[in-house]
Design an enzyme around this catalytic site. Structure first.
Site, short mmCIF file in Angstrom:
data_model
loop_
_atom_site.label_atom_id
_atom_site.label_comp_id
_atom_site.label_asym_id
_atom_site.label_seq_id
_atom_site.Cartn_x
_atom_site.Cartn_y
_atom_site.Cartn_z
N PHE A 1 0.83 -1.21 0.00
CA PHE A 1 0.00 0.00 0.00
C PHE A 1 0.86 1.25 0.00
O PHE A 1 2.01 1.25 0.42
CB PHE A 1 -0.97 0.01 1.19
CG PHE A 1 -0.32 0.08 2.54
CD1 PHE A 1 -0.18 1.30 3.20
CD2 PHE A 1 0.13 -1.07 3.18
CE1 PHE A 1 0.41 1.36 4.46
CE2 PHE A 1 0.71 -1.02 4.43
CZ PHE A 1 0.85 0.20 5.08
N CYS A 2 0.25 2.33 -0.51
CA CYS A 2 0.90 3.64 -0.50
C CYS A 2 -0.09 4.63 0.11
O CYS A 2 -0.90 4.24 0.95
CB CYS A 2 1.34 4.05 -1.90
SG CYS A 2 0.03 4.10 -3.14
N ALA A 3 -0.05 5.88 -0.29
CA ALA A 3 -0.92 6.88 0.35
C ALA A 3 -2.37 6.76 -0.08
O ALA A 3 -3.28 6.82 0.75
CB ALA A 3 -0.40 8.28 0.07
N TYR B 1 -3.23 4.28 2.50
CA TYR B 1 -3.26 4.61 3.92
C TYR B 1 -4.33 5.64 4.25
O TYR B 1 -4.93 5.58 5.32
CB TYR B 1 -1.89 5.11 4.38
CG TYR B 1 -1.89 5.49 5.85
CD1 TYR B 1 -1.88 4.51 6.84
CD2 TYR B 1 -1.94 6.82 6.25
CE1 TYR B 1 -1.92 4.84 8.18
CE2 TYR B 1 -1.98 7.16 7.59
CZ TYR B 1 -1.96 6.18 8.55
OH TYR B 1 -2.01 6.51 9.88
#
Length: 344
Positions: free
Chosen positions: A99-101, A128
């Site tokens: 996952f990233c932002a 996130y």
């Protein structure tokens, strides 16, 4: 390896709730700065960009446009492919949730790269930011039935929780023992991290009554979410008691003073209490500390500070049950019987 190979395909996805209840390895590919502010419990930070590179791509996106930012990001990613793959190699053979932002190009590029290299990787939906929104929403509306343990400092409430199931150990989740000395030899969590660990714990609990230690709304530098605090307030309140001697002994075990650095931290905390306790009592405590008479120091702190402070707050509660905690396993067994009676 082309830009389309890495950025073009839409990989398989999972929700954060599915990730938390699975045996996936969680990989956070955001920058180190983003990761430190808060992440998924147990996540491993393997950033696509470092802090400066992330700012660069963001600046290009704002002033140069999306396509230029994508090209710059791709160039940065390809320049460190070997490093990324080396950092991810230990997790080959496991299912990897990335996952990233926002569930965008950073996580997609890593997932596609890993799958091309024979890994089992999936992208986490929404990134996130979506996870943070989910956490805040669920903690706000939390409404489980709680059995709340109250007691003076040192009565062993945390030790009792360790013998029980369906437990929320708030002090462990916060990495702070909810007192002036609660951060000693610990690394207290940020609010975002505390919320994340609390949510991750809640999704694993049964629907029956949950055991939790009575806490104030503020624990060190973090606050209890309103839904959790309200559930505790409505809960079944249990008073735990123990002799001063037993409490002193337990505190000495829980707060080991094994080096000069810890002594200095304790002295600094004692000096901060001069307005509350008076110079004479604090001076006496510091002498006890310097002479290594920790048992007498703890006894004075209990009698002159903690018992007076927490005794007044506990007086406002109506207790459904009162138990001695001199024998922790026996106390835990009685609490389990009490919970069973509620279920019946």
């Amino acid at each position: 390896m082309s830009q389309n190979d890495i950025l073009g395909a839409s990989p398989k996805t999972l929700s954060f709730t599915e990730v938390l209840t699975s045996d996936c390895v969680s990989i956070d590919v955001r920058s180190p700065k983003e990761f430190l502010e808060g992440s998924l419990p147990g996540a491993i930070n393997i950033p696509v960009f470092d802090n400066e590179e992330r700012e660069l791509v963001g600046t290009i996106y704002r002033f140069g446009g999306r396509d230029e930012a994508i090209d710059t990001g791709f160039d940065l990613v390809t320049s460190r492919l070997s490093t990324l793959l080396a950092e991810l190699e230990p997790y080959r053979g496991e299912r990897i949730a990335v996952f990233c932002a926002r569930g965008g190009m950073r996580s997609r590029s890593v997932v596609n790269l890993l799958n091309l290299k024979g890994y089992d990787a999936i992208q986490v939906e929404g990134g996130y930011k979506a996870y943070r929104q989910l956490v805040l929403k669920e903690l706000e509306r939390y409404s489980a039935e709680c059995i709340v343990l109250h007691g003076l400092t040192g009565t062993g409430k945390t030790r009792i929780l360790q013998y029980l199931d369906n437990v929320i150990d708030l002090e462990d989740l916060a990495q702070h023992q909810s007192s002036l000395f609660g951060g000693l030899n610990r690394s207290p969590r940020t609010q975002k991290s505390f919320d994340s660990y609390l949510f991750a714990k809640i999704v694993t609990l049964d629907k029956g009554p949950v055991f939790v230690e009575g806490e104030s709304r503020k624990m060190g530098g973090v606050f209890l979410p309103k839904g959790v605090a309200d559930s505790m307030k409505r809960g079944h309140h249990v008073l735990v008691t123990a002799s001063v001697e037993t409490r002193v002994s337990r505190i000495l075990e829980d707060y080991p003073v094994e080096d000069e650095q810890t002594v200095e931290k304790i002295e600094a905390i004692l000096n901060s209490m001069r307005r509350k306790l008076g110079h004479g009592l604090v001076d006496r405590m510091i002498v006890l500390l310097s002479h290594g008479n920790l048992a007498e120091l703890v006894r004075l702190l209990l009698v002159e500070y903690y018992d007076k402070r927490y005794g007044n707050s506990m007086a406002r509660n109506m207790f459904e049950l009162e138990l001695s905690s001199e024998d922790i396993p026996d106390t835990a067994e009685k609490l389990l019987n009490y919970r069973n009676s509620l279920l019946r």
